[in-house]
Motif scaffolding. Structure first.
Motif, short mmCIF file in Angstrom:
data_model
loop_
_atom_site.label_atom_id
_atom_site.label_comp_id
_atom_site.label_asym_id
_atom_site.label_seq_id
_atom_site.Cartn_x
_atom_site.Cartn_y
_atom_site.Cartn_z
N LEU A 16 32.88 16.54 30.16
CA LEU A 16 33.14 17.43 31.62
C LEU A 16 33.08 16.51 32.79
CD1 LEU A 16 31.39 20.42 30.71
CD2 LEU A 16 33.70 20.14 30.84
N GLY A 17 32.24 15.43 32.83
CA GLY A 17 32.16 14.72 34.05
C GLY A 17 33.53 13.93 34.29
N ILE A 18 34.21 13.36 33.01
CA ILE A 18 35.17 12.49 33.45
C ILE A 18 36.52 13.52 33.50
CG2 ILE A 18 36.94 11.15 31.84
CD1 ILE A 18 34.48 10.44 30.07
N LEU A 32 24.35 18.43 15.28
CA LEU A 32 24.93 19.52 16.33
C LEU A 32 26.37 18.96 17.02
CD1 LEU A 32 21.77 21.54 17.42
CD2 LEU A 32 23.37 21.58 15.47
N PHE A 59 18.03 17.32 14.37
CA PHE A 59 18.29 18.54 14.95
C PHE A 59 18.32 18.41 16.64
CE2 PHE A 59 17.78 22.71 17.16
CZ PHE A 59 18.61 23.23 16.92
N ILE A 60 17.22 17.81 16.95
CA ILE A 60 16.81 17.87 18.56
C ILE A 60 17.54 16.48 19.10
CG2 ILE A 60 15.04 16.67 19.90
CD1 ILE A 60 14.89 19.80 19.44
N ILE A 61 17.81 15.21 18.62
CA ILE A 61 18.47 14.10 18.75
C ILE A 61 19.87 14.62 18.85
CG2 ILE A 61 19.27 11.96 18.26
CD1 ILE A 61 16.05 12.09 19.04
N GLY A 117 28.59 16.30 28.45
CA GLY A 117 28.59 16.28 29.69
C GLY A 117 29.46 15.20 30.09
N MET A 118 29.48 13.87 29.41
CA MET A 118 30.53 12.98 29.85
C MET A 118 31.82 13.37 29.76
SD MET A 118 28.43 10.01 27.44
CE MET A 118 29.94 8.58 27.99
N TYR A 122 24.70 17.62 24.26
CA TYR A 122 24.82 17.55 25.81
C TYR A 122 25.22 16.50 26.63
CZ TYR A 122 23.21 22.24 25.92
OH TYR A 122 23.43 23.82 25.84
N ILE A 123 24.79 15.27 26.07
CA ILE A 123 25.25 14.03 26.77
C ILE A 123 26.62 13.81 26.47
CG2 ILE A 123 25.00 11.58 26.69
CD1 ILE A 123 21.95 12.09 25.94
N LEU A 160 21.14 17.45 19.49
CA LEU A 160 21.10 18.67 20.42
C LEU A 160 21.17 17.74 21.99
CD1 LEU A 160 21.08 21.90 21.29
CD2 LEU A 160 18.77 21.49 21.49
N ALA A 161 20.42 16.71 21.95
CA ALA A 161 20.48 16.27 23.29
C ALA A 161 21.77 15.35 23.33
CB ALA A 161 19.35 15.31 23.41
N THR A 162 22.18 14.83 22.19
CA THR A 162 23.44 13.90 22.45
C THR A 162 24.63 15.01 22.64
OG1 THR A 162 23.56 13.73 19.90
CG2 THR A 162 22.67 11.99 21.19
N ILE A 192 18.65 6.53 16.66
CA ILE A 192 17.85 7.21 17.43
C ILE A 192 16.83 8.06 16.43
CG2 ILE A 192 16.76 8.69 19.35
CD1 ILE A 192 19.26 7.92 20.85
#
Lengths: 322, 328
Positions: free
Chosen positions: A133-135, A64, A118-120, A130-131, A126-127, A122-124, A109
């Motif tokens: 958008l944060g940057i 994803l 799928f779950i891993i 997120g990085m 967002y990570i 999905l988490a990455t 992982i």
């Protein structure tokens, strides 16, 4: 001839050729140089994205975070050039490196924990997003070197853009990887049946990590190609990749359970999706229809694949009864 | 002789409950305004919808599948409801029934196609996600319904218990109890779990697995429609973009709550109250991140990390409990 008919890409190729002839008959604008140029641009970008997803489908997983990796690399690539004055080549290599690291994280992982990819991812997703958008704090980078702009804009000859070179090379390399190297065959074996592939001595860790690294690398290339084309690095690059990245391999006959992908058919899937999207635009149909259409195409492809499987099963049964 | 630890302590839910309490204490003492009446009320409105979304995903995860179209489905149902109430002038109660039927119908499509093609529900719902969302945007022309009946929108802004709690939360908790009863004590609920846990064995014992899977998808559509109604009532309008592009904003809470709550992704196991606690935990952390002021752009990053951490923790717990059971 009979052999040819059984190939996944043959039917698709036929649909593409007949469809193009039909469309250009009704709308000659379809084969205008400008339209062909636009078509090839969108094919070039989606080709890389589709390959990035296809290699993960080959091992029976899904990624994803393809779009998120592409976006993160795109803004890192442009950010390095704008804010830190890094020249194009080092920035590009750092971008590729980020893609590899992201892919490695996904693969490592997934294989070490045995949790569904799928779950891993999905988490990455967002990570990484997120990085991103944060940057950037959701602000685009505008200062792109002229050489990058030129690469994204110029044409080799006629309507053929420079941008298409890398995707074509990548498609060829992917074909070689999946059809002519042991690594590619191991990936398919792993996707087909994890247990038996381990029993014949294939290292799951190696296969899964390599596949995710290649996926990350391709997503990174996709992100940078979008930068070349848009001439700027916006944080929302990659946001809309998810649907097309699955559409092309599935239309190309890939089985999501793993073990079967077809590089050429995937490429044709990309071309088909691009042609249809473009046609809807030419016929002035609401852009939201493109999305609906893509959804229906996936469903139709799924039904056709299912029907073919069913017919093959039946044929096999007839033979085994004799 | 060792004293026996009660079974409840070993469960995932107990760990979650502890975590929830720890986070509540942490945020109460380290941030201003966490325990204010306003913040608690706001939290109760948010958590109510997250619980519902989590439950909607949980019932599909039960089949070993996923429902990517959850957000698109919920928003489509909500927009349909807005059309019923505003444009058609249908009374609220009948409109709600129609919305729920509509949601269940969209869920039925997901289930039917999944079962008939035998393809993983991921790809089916990926396709229906763009179909539902595309049609919704096309039909509504991306316009919101803002003149909904007041009794309907008042429900979303009502305050109960000395103005601390939204009635939406009570509705979610009530739904949890209904689902708990369904899965624990009814024939059909047990059949749903059996079909998810081991389809072949369920089929052999006379359960129509396909029908059970379709029921799960319909239930998911139904719950997503409930979440859509609740969100509409909370915002006071039915807005096409209220769950983000393609309904993607719902996906993270949808997966976080059941996964943190201990629902197995391979199917066959549901934890209704685990999902509820998972949603509470996620909302708490989300709220806390804003109060600590990590910056709104980094919130996503931390939520992603938390999901990753949660699944790793769950994996470790599984590993240690299986080790224990071998020893004993």
């Amino acid at each position: 001839m009979n052999n040819l008919l059984k190939k996944d890409w043959f039917g698709l190729g036929l649909v593409i050729i007949l469809g193009s002839i039909l469309i250009s008959f009704f709308k000659p604008a379809f084969i205008s140089p400008f339209n062909l140029y636009v078509l090839m641009l969108s094919v070039s970008l989606m080709l890389v994205v589709a390959m990035s997803q296809m290699i993960i489908i080959a091992i029976g997983q899904m990624n994803l975070s393809v779009g998120a990796i592409g976006g993160l690399v795109a803004i890192s690539f442009t950010g390095l050039m704008e804010v830190y004055d890094v020249s194009v080549l080092p920035a590009m290599f750092i971008g590729l490196g980020i893609g590899i690291v992201c892919g490695f994280i996904n693969g490592y992982i997934t294989v070490k924990t045995g949790i569904s990819a799928f779950i891993i991812t999905l988490a990455t997703l967002y990570i990484f997003k997120g990085m991103n958008l944060g940057i950037t704090e959701a602000q685009p980078f505008y200062e792109i070197p002229e050489s990058v702009k030129y690469f994204g804009n110029a044409k080799i000859f006629g309507p053929i853009p420079y941008l298409i070179i890398i995707p074509v090379i990548i498609t060829f390399l992917m074909w070689v990887l999946m059809n002519r190297t042991s690594l590619g065959r191991y990936m398919l074996a792993y996707g087909n049946n994890v247990q038996s592939s381990e029993l014949i001595g294939i290292s799951s860790t190696k296969i899964v990590v390599y596949a995710h690294i290649i996926s990350g690398l391709l997503a990174a290339i996709g992100g940078m190609l979008v930068v070349c084309r848009l001439q700027l690095g916006t944080p929302n690059i990659g946001d809309s990749w998810l649907l097309p990245s699955f559409a092309a391999p599935v239309i190309g006959g890939a089985i999501l359970a793993g073990g079967k992908v077809d590089v050429i058919a995937t490429a044709f899937g990309v071309i088909l999706v691009a042609i249809i999207s473009q046609t809807l635009v030419i016929f002035k149909i609401d852009p939201f229809f493109v999305q609906i259409f893509l959804g229906f195409m996936i469903l139709i492809a799924v039904f056709i694949n299912r029907y073919r499987e069913y017919r093959e099963d039946r044929r096999n049964k007839v033979f085994s009864n004799e | 002789m060792k004293t026996k630890i009660p079974d409840f302590v070993k469960t995932n839910q107990f760990g979650l409950l502890l975590l929830v309490i720890v986070f509540i204490l942490l945020f109460t003492f380290t941030t201003d305004g966490f325990s204010s009446r306003f913040n608690i009320y706001a939290l109760s409105r948010v958590v109510a919808i997250d619980i519902m979304i989590g439950l909607a995903m949980m019932v599909v995860i039960l089949t070993g599948g996923l429902n990517l179209s959850l957000g698109a489905l919920g928003v489509s149902a909500a927009m349909f409801g807005g059309w019923c109430m505003e444009s058609m002038g249908i009374p609220i109660s009948i409109s709600i029934v129609l919305i729920l039927l509509f949601g269940s119908f969209l869920g039925w499509i997901n289930g039917y196609v999944t079962v008939k093609t035998g393809v993983h529900s991921f790809i089916v719902t990926l396709a229906t996600m763009s179909i539902y969302f595309g049609f919704m945007t096309l039909l509504t022309e991306a316009e919101a319904f803002r003149k909904l009946p007041e009794t309907f929108t008042d429900f979303g802004s009502m305050k109960l218990f000395n103005k601390y709690i939204s009635p939406l939360l009570l509705l979610s908790i009530f739904t949890c109890f209904v689902l708990f009863y369904l899965f624990k004590f009814t024939d059909i609920g047990r059949k749903l779990i059996a079909a998810g846990a081991n389809p072949d064995a369920a089929e052999l014992s006379g359960i129509s697995v396909n029908r059970m899977f379709i029921y799960c998808h319909m239930l998911s559509g139904f719950l997503a429609a409930v979440a859509g109604i609740m969100l509409t009532s909370r915002i006071g309008a039915a807005i096409p973009s209220m769950a983000g592009h393609l309904g993607f904003d719902w996906l993270l809470p949808a997966f976080l709550a059941p996964v943190i709550g201990g629902t197995l992704l391979s199917g066959g196991k549901v934890t209704v109250f685990g999902t509820m606690l998972g949603a509470v935990l996620v909302t708490l952390i989300n709220n806390g991140l804003y109060l600590i002021d990590v910056g709104e752009f980094w919130v996503r990053f931390f939520l992603g990390l938390i999901l990753l951490f949660a699944v790793l923790l769950d994996r470790a717990r599984e590993y240690f409990t299986s080790k224990n059971s071998i020893v004993s």
